[in-house]
Design a protein around this motif. Sequence first.
Motif, PDB file in Angstrom:
ATOM      1  N   ALA A   2      31.072  91.371 -48.317  1.00 12.67           N
ATOM      2  CA  ALA A   2      30.535  92.160 -49.430  1.00 12.67           C
ATOM      3  C   ALA A   2      29.377  93.037 -48.982  1.00 12.67           C
ATOM      4  O   ALA A   2      29.222  94.167 -49.466  1.00 12.67           O
TER       5      ALA A   2
ATOM      6  N   SER B 174      35.922  99.996 -49.406  1.00 12.79           N
ATOM      7  CA  SER B 174      36.647  98.980 -48.634  1.00 12.79           C
ATOM      8  C   SER B 174      37.000  99.426 -47.216  1.00 12.79           C
ATOM      9  O   SER B 174      37.372  98.598 -46.381  1.00 12.79           O
TER      10      SER B 174
ATOM     11  N   ALA C 190      35.882  87.654 -49.316  1.00 15.73           N
ATOM     12  CA  ALA C 190      35.143  88.700 -50.031  1.00 15.73           C
ATOM     13  C   ALA C 190      33.642  88.483 -49.990  1.00 15.73           C
ATOM     14  O   ALA C 190      32.859  89.443 -49.927  1.00 15.73           O
ATOM     15  N   ASP C 191      33.213  87.234 -50.004  1.00 15.77           N
ATOM     16  CA  ASP C 191      31.779  86.949 -50.026  1.00 15.77           C
ATOM     17  C   ASP C 191      31.135  87.069 -48.645  1.00 15.77           C
ATOM     18  O   ASP C 191      29.907  87.037 -48.540  1.00 15.77           O
TER      19      ASP C 191
END
Length: 324
Positions: free
Chosen positions: A270, A104, A266-267
Amino acid sequence: MAHAIRFKETGGPDVLRREEVVVGDPGPGEVRIRHEAVGLNFADTYFRSGLYPAPLPAGLGVEAAGVVQAVGAGVTHVAEGDRVTYTGSPLGAYSTERVMPAGSLIRLPDGIPFETAAAMTMRGLTSAYLLRRIHPLKAGDTILLTAAAGGVGLIVCQWAKLLGLTVIGTVSTEEKAELARAHGCDHVIHYRRENVAERVRELTDGAGVPVAFDSIGRSTYAASLASLRRRGLLVCFGTASGPVPPIDAMQLALSGSLFVTRPALADYIADPAERAALAGELFDHVASGRIAIEINQRYALDDAVRAHRELESGRTTGSSVFVV
């Protein structure tokens, strides 16, 4: 010892408790990070309330900035001593230090302070994908933006001006209206006393907007839909007033062949390469001063209960951070 804000049951802000925690050594693919600042986001309240389920007991928060203290086996993109920021990690950012997955982490340029990073990583990357990935916006387009004086709103207003867009923003108070205007919002609508869709039609000569960015959800999505031009797009990227209820597909057709999307950050981060591209563009704008990050509320971690109360009551503007 380190300490963290945790909760053992879901509910209101009072379920949050300060606890001393033992932070061990990082395992493979992990790092130990000492936090300098932690981001406060509305999504944090969803985990605390139970709207977003999480195994209990749990930590809270997914965004922070600090210094890498140690790295586990296999970690190569960051090293001990690096300044880093992150968003979208496992819960637990409300802490003085933690062990977490290294994937992350984003290396933080020296020119961006830790507090700024904690205030903008989630909001800034959200603004980045909204304006740079969702729809092929072009100079001269007009967009509708709810909560224009919020953390994402103020960044979107500024970034939109860099792209040559006209921004119609909704706000709840005159104070927030002034703040939005100061950051590039061209037209302000007081959604509690004005009809949003009617005002949008007036401001666009009856056409409506090609894209409406709605972070409020249940209480505003209908007005946002009604503000779209033919084949316009509603982007529901937040649920501050509650989730958007089911939308009748036939009504979209009858209202002008409209589109609706409910994206998640998040998408869009990613893929490491796409995350690096969005972060690089964001950091460049902030470091150069083209986009200013407004930190209008600062709290100590021990003030998490008060911070959540103020956030949920709508008393905050811009971004909020915990200073560690």
